[in-house]
Write a protein that holds these residues in place. Sequence first.
Motif, PDB file in Angstrom:
ATOM      1  N   UNK A  49      -1.688  -2.021  11.317  1.00 21.66           N
ATOM      2  CA  UNK A  49      -0.261  -2.179  11.016  1.00 21.66           C
ATOM      3  C   UNK A  49      -0.022  -2.229   9.511  1.00 21.66           C
ATOM      4  N   UNK A  50      -0.908  -2.918   8.813  1.00 25.47           N
ATOM      5  CA  UNK A  50      -0.738  -3.054   7.365  1.00 25.47           C
ATOM      6  C   UNK A  50      -0.961  -1.732   6.641  1.00 25.47           C
ATOM      7  N   UNK A  51      -1.820  -0.889   7.208  1.00 30.94           N
ATOM      8  CA  UNK A  51      -2.017   0.437   6.611  1.00 30.94           C
ATOM      9  C   UNK A  51      -0.756   1.284   6.777  1.00 30.94           C
ATOM     10  N   UNK A  52      -0.090   1.140   7.893  1.00 34.47           N
ATOM     11  CA  UNK A  52       1.202   1.824   8.083  1.00 34.47           C
ATOM     12  C   UNK A  52       2.226   1.255   7.111  1.00 34.47           C
ATOM     13  N   UNK A  53       2.211  -0.063   6.958  1.00 33.34           N
ATOM     14  CA  UNK A  53       3.190  -0.722   6.090  1.00 33.34           C
ATOM     15  C   UNK A  53       3.058  -0.272   4.639  1.00 33.34           C
ATOM     16  N   UNK A  54       1.867   0.126   4.227  1.00 31.76           N
ATOM     17  CA  UNK A  54       1.673   0.618   2.864  1.00 31.76           C
ATOM     18  C   UNK A  54       2.476   1.897   2.607  1.00 31.76           C
ATOM     19  N   UNK A  55       2.874   2.580   3.649  1.00 31.30           N
ATOM     20  CA  UNK A  55       3.626   3.829   3.518  1.00 31.30           C
ATOM     21  C   UNK A  55       5.133   3.599   3.456  1.00 31.30           C
ATOM     22  N   UNK A  56       5.532   2.330   3.412  1.00 33.77           N
ATOM     23  CA  UNK A  56       6.967   1.991   3.485  1.00 33.77           C
ATOM     24  C   UNK A  56       7.433   1.338   2.188  1.00 33.77           C
ATOM     25  N   UNK A  57       8.559   1.831   1.706  1.00 36.66           N
ATOM     26  CA  UNK A  57       9.178   1.289   0.502  1.00 36.66           C
ATOM     27  C   UNK A  57      10.620   0.932   0.833  1.00 36.66           C
ATOM     28  N   UNK A  58      11.016  -0.316   0.570  1.00 37.70           N
ATOM     29  CA  UNK A  58      12.373  -0.744   0.880  1.00 37.70           C
ATOM     30  C   UNK A  58      13.184  -0.927  -0.401  1.00 37.70           C
ATOM     31  N   UNK A  59      14.489  -0.989  -0.224  1.00 38.48           N
ATOM     32  CA  UNK A  59      15.401  -1.110  -1.364  1.00 38.48           C
ATOM     33  C   UNK A  59      15.539  -2.559  -1.791  1.00 38.48           C
ATOM     34  N   UNK A  60      15.464  -2.782  -3.114  1.00 37.72           N
ATOM     35  CA  UNK A  60      15.648  -4.118  -3.680  1.00 37.72           C
ATOM     36  C   UNK A  60      16.689  -4.040  -4.785  1.00 37.72           C
ATOM     37  N   UNK A  61      17.397  -5.143  -4.959  1.00 39.13           N
ATOM     38  CA  UNK A  61      18.455  -5.219  -5.971  1.00 39.13           C
ATOM     39  C   UNK A  61      18.260  -6.490  -6.791  1.00 39.13           C
ATOM     40  N   UNK A  62      18.549  -6.401  -8.070  1.00 37.16           N
ATOM     41  CA  UNK A  62      18.470  -7.607  -8.894  1.00 37.16           C
ATOM     42  C   UNK A  62      19.852  -8.151  -9.232  1.00 37.16           C
ATOM     43  N   UNK A  63      20.888  -7.586  -8.591  1.00 36.83           N
ATOM     44  CA  UNK A  63      22.244  -8.116  -8.801  1.00 36.83           C
ATOM     45  C   UNK A  63      22.794  -8.744  -7.518  1.00 36.83           C
ATOM     46  N   UNK A  78       5.537 -10.878   5.498  1.00 39.98           N
ATOM     47  CA  UNK A  78       5.289 -10.718   6.931  1.00 39.98           C
ATOM     48  C   UNK A  78       4.927  -9.289   7.318  1.00 39.98           C
ATOM     49  N   UNK A  79       5.677  -8.322   6.793  1.00 39.85           N
ATOM     50  CA  UNK A  79       5.435  -6.927   7.174  1.00 39.85           C
ATOM     51  C   UNK A  79       4.399  -6.248   6.275  1.00 39.85           C
ATOM     52  N   UNK A  80       4.115  -6.860   5.115  1.00 41.03           N
ATOM     53  CA  UNK A  80       3.102  -6.336   4.172  1.00 41.03           C
ATOM     54  C   UNK A  80       3.438  -4.923   3.691  1.00 41.03           C
ATOM     55  N   UNK A  81       4.719  -4.684   3.363  1.00 44.62           N
ATOM     56  CA  UNK A  81       5.149  -3.356   2.915  1.00 44.62           C
ATOM     57  C   UNK A  81       4.425  -2.959   1.621  1.00 44.62           C
ATOM     58  N   UNK A  82       4.410  -1.633   1.365  1.00 43.95           N
ATOM     59  CA  UNK A  82       3.649  -1.125   0.233  1.00 43.95           C
ATOM     60  C   UNK A  82       4.396  -1.106  -1.083  1.00 43.95           C
ATOM     61  N   UNK A  83       5.747  -1.101  -1.013  1.00 38.03           N
ATOM     62  CA  UNK A  83       6.445  -0.992  -2.285  1.00 38.03           C
ATOM     63  C   UNK A  83       7.922  -1.260  -2.192  1.00 38.03           C
ATOM     64  N   UNK A 353      -3.233   8.540   9.003  1.00 35.16           N
ATOM     65  CA  UNK A 353      -2.558   7.368   8.444  1.00 35.16           C
ATOM     66  C   UNK A 353      -3.408   6.752   7.345  1.00 35.16           C
ATOM     67  N   UNK A 354      -4.708   6.631   7.603  1.00 34.21           N
ATOM     68  CA  UNK A 354      -5.611   6.038   6.615  1.00 34.21           C
ATOM     69  C   UNK A 354      -5.654   6.878   5.333  1.00 34.21           C
ATOM     70  N   UNK A 355      -5.685   8.191   5.494  1.00 31.81           N
ATOM     71  CA  UNK A 355      -5.710   9.069   4.313  1.00 31.81           C
ATOM     72  C   UNK A 355      -4.457   8.881   3.463  1.00 31.81           C
ATOM     73  N   UNK A 356      -3.328   8.733   4.130  1.00 35.16           N
ATOM     74  CA  UNK A 356      -2.079   8.531   3.374  1.00 35.16           C
ATOM     75  C   UNK A 356      -2.045   7.155   2.738  1.00 35.16           C
ATOM     76  N   UNK A 357      -2.586   6.178   3.434  1.00 37.26           N
ATOM     77  CA  UNK A 357      -2.683   4.837   2.872  1.00 37.26           C
ATOM     78  C   UNK A 357      -3.574   4.859   1.630  1.00 37.26           C
ATOM     79  N   UNK A 358      -4.693   5.572   1.729  1.00 39.55           N
ATOM     80  CA  UNK A 358      -5.578   5.697   0.565  1.00 39.55           C
ATOM     81  C   UNK A 358      -4.850   6.366  -0.611  1.00 39.55           C
ATOM     82  N   UNK A 359      -4.008   7.329  -0.295  1.00 37.79           N
ATOM     83  CA  UNK A 359      -3.257   8.004  -1.347  1.00 37.79           C
ATOM     84  C   UNK A 359      -2.332   7.013  -2.064  1.00 37.79           C
ATOM     85  N   UNK A 360      -1.667   6.156  -1.297  1.00 37.29           N
ATOM     86  CA  UNK A 360      -0.791   5.141  -1.893  1.00 37.29           C
ATOM     87  C   UNK A 360      -1.607   4.178  -2.738  1.00 37.29           C
ATOM     88  N   UNK A 361      -2.730   3.742  -2.223  1.00 31.31           N
ATOM     89  CA  UNK A 361      -3.576   2.816  -2.967  1.00 31.31           C
ATOM     90  C   UNK A 361      -4.145   3.482  -4.220  1.00 31.31           C
TER      91      UNK A 361
END
Length: 981
Positions: A49-63, A78-83, A353-361
């Motif tokens: 699950x965490x390897x999948x989560x590395x492929x996910x980037x969510x939106x963040x705001x500082x305002x 909890x979800x261990x997202x990648x970015x 999935x692992x190959x893409x996770x490795x790419x992110x890492x």
Amino acid sequence: MRSFKFLCLVFFCFNLSGYAQKDSIKSPGFLKFTHSVWVDSVMTTLSKEERIAQLIMVAAYSNRGEEHKQEILKLVKKQKIGGLIFFQGGPVRQVKLMNKYQEASNVPLLGAIDAEWGIGMRLDSTISYPFQMSLGALQNDSLIYAMGVEVAKQIKRVGLHLNFAPVVDVNNNAANPVINFRSFGENKVKVAEKGIAYMLGLQEHGVLPTAKHFPGHGDTDTDSHYALPRIMHSRARLDNTELYPFREIIKAGIGGVMVAHLDVPALDSTGVPSTLSKPIISGLLKEELGFQGLIVTDAMNMKGVTKDNSPGVVDKDAILAGNDLLEFTEDVPKAIEEIKKAIKKGLISQKEIDDRCRKILAIKQWVGLNKYKPIDLKNIGKDLNSSKAELLNRNLTEASLTVLRNESELLPLRRLDTLKIASISVGGEANYQFQKTLGLYSKINHFNIPYEATKAELDSIKNNISEFNLVIIGLHDDSKYPRNNMKISAEVQSFLKAIAETKKSILTFFKNPYSLANLEVAESASALILTYQDSKNSEDLAAQLIFGGVGANGKLPVSIGEKYKEGDGLIISGGLRFKYTLPEDANMNAKFLNRKIDSLMQQAMDLKAIPGGQILVARDQKVVFHKAYGSQSYSDTTKVKLSDLYDLASVTKITSVLPALMKLKDEGKFSLEAGIDAYLPYFENSNKSGISMRKILAHQAGFKSWIPYWETTLRRNGTYKWKTIKKDSSARFPVKIAENMWLFKNYQKEIFKQIKRSDLEKEQKYLYSGLAFYLFPSIIEKLSKEEFTSYLDANFYDKLGSTSLTYNPMKKYDLDKIIPTENDFFFRKRTIHGKVYDEGAIMMSGVSGNAGLFSNANDVAKLMQMYLNNGTYGGVNYISEATLEEFTKYQFPENGNRRGLGFDKPSLDERSLNGNTAISASDASFGHTGYTGTMVWMDPETKLLFIFLSNRVQPTRDNTLLYKLNTRTNIQQILYDAIIE
């Protein structure tokens, strides 16, 4: 400067080597880390699950508030997202949050930002560079590379690692609502070249770029944020145009590509968005184009992909299509669950999935996250807004300026003395930078009208501009982005067209170039300048272009109907007049210059050496420092403005008499070897007869230092003699000294008499004397056969645009624009305000060669720059180089005399901190000081110009603290110390 040249060299060397190999593809550098020790070690710690989560980037705001912060922390923990991709906010808040999120994450987070025109696109208080369409006009792509370098530094400074840029869409649809000004233009080759330049600047400095929006979002009139655009071109057309920049930037080795939400039947006939299309991503992008880098989706919350697709499921489909990274996933748990189901169903393997996770890492290791450290907040504001970065910003804007018409070579403006100029800002405000900068060059009457002005407003301006022979029109943009629309009413358009058809006119267009297609005045204006957007820099530099402070060589990046074609643009030379810029543009240290000068001026004001002042510094005809300080006087709080006029005192000598005498010498009407009696026969048979003008101008004539002429107007009891001064004016008493003080009409003869009868020193050696300068106006009038002030205006001030250089300023200016000088307790017995402080000058109706001129620093500087330019400024030659050389050299150094002809020079003795000029001033330098606390100085060796204006005679002339502090020459030394060798 050296570093910039090195960056340019790197860029061009790249062009001549790897990029020139069109058939080879440069592999993204991060791929070498996909099986590194660090990536392997991290992989062993991650669940499926965490390897999948590395492929996910969510939106963040500082305002946003605490609730949003907790939502992100929950996804990280909890979800261990990648970015995270950061949107709106500020740099300090951004860094604090990113540090907090990184602290909460087991694996360092990848941080991204949409920074197409710099981080100012998303974060306040930071630099926004020109939009890509502006950059599309550039002919020097090394500047774009340099921008990429600076943007990379700024992205890293706020703790991020990816830039979702550059846009390499070919914008060949004028109605495109979403790309448009974000594109480099419609020429596919130039789009590719500029995209590669930007990409290299980012990537070679540690930030991963992502070319977007694959397979090409340029030819659509639908915004994919709200619907799914459909592109109906054939595969051949797509290959030839839309795909060309992507193909070239992939060959050049870009690390990332972003896929758009588009329906492209020629590439995938199923109608699914390209983000979800395996034929487009896996087939075309990976296999055909050979791209091995990071493939990221466009935002997964956009209607172009979410319509008819539910959150989580749509993310799964994007992964199945071949994307590596999901941007702006709306439902992270659902997305992870759906991808897990797809693996279980065999739709995608765990290895994929692992190959893409490795790419992110691997990317995380490439950007240095394997050695993560929290971002330091110290000096972050200064780091993100450095002078170097701001200068680059200005240089980019300057290089984008495009001139589409220039009838009769109107630009840059010449012969200012023949022009009566009005400016009209449409949609602008009274204090817009455009009009402010125009006013630095000449006297201009400014008008402002709204987009939908009333008939009464238009009629009023029409009447007011009837007497002007040149109108400068600025068409402004009141929107944040240069949208392709026009708000101007038909009445305003008709009004502007009528002006352009009846007068010489310059139209400066601060809007999207596509809007020109519907603007009739553009066809009628004598000159047409395009800036592509409305910003402080574009307004400032467009105004400078009009007067030749900068040039233009931009080329139109898009076609505008049938009127203008891509590639149109005229070359206009700059360097004609002052360029107003930043210190780094003249190889001077801005931080040092500002801090040191501000400190010395504050010291002088705190100690009441001066109530305020103006300082102007130029180097190589570039004004790099121009500030006003303090108040007009100690007795009020009126702040000094850059436009305020100061009494120049003895600086009058080199701003009035000397230019006239040098010109007359060039014309053969004035000789330095002739005696004063050759020009004023009144002095025949006097003790001054036969003394050469050379000796007089060099203060080597033995003249007395000064004569208190005013004393002859007084009785022994201190009252005025009846034959000299009256309370009321009359034919016999027409010379106004002050309110209720009128001088006898022939008193000038008394002054001449006193000068004639005055004793000479026993030896003809150096003694500073102003006596002859009371006489020079009469000599100049005799030789020129013109009234003295009219001669100066016609031959110098009007041509230079130095319109504030004037005698008797109250004839032209309101009192609140004139700085007061001293409280006169002995002659006029009042505060001197609006009239010359010098008693002798006021007794000559305010017009003397010794004192009497008023000006602001900017207008004095134009005349002084003419001297530095060996007699030339604004395309006009005023004085020959030989004559200037003669007047500015030491005349009698063998007698210990440091003076030139009228000009002061550095001391002949060993320089000291308390000398008459800076220790570092060269022997070639020259200038003058004034009793009121003024100083002007020029140094040909370093091309430095220094103007210091103050009223140190506040409250009285007994205030000599400015001399004791040596403020003027201490500041002048700072200029030399600030030069970057």
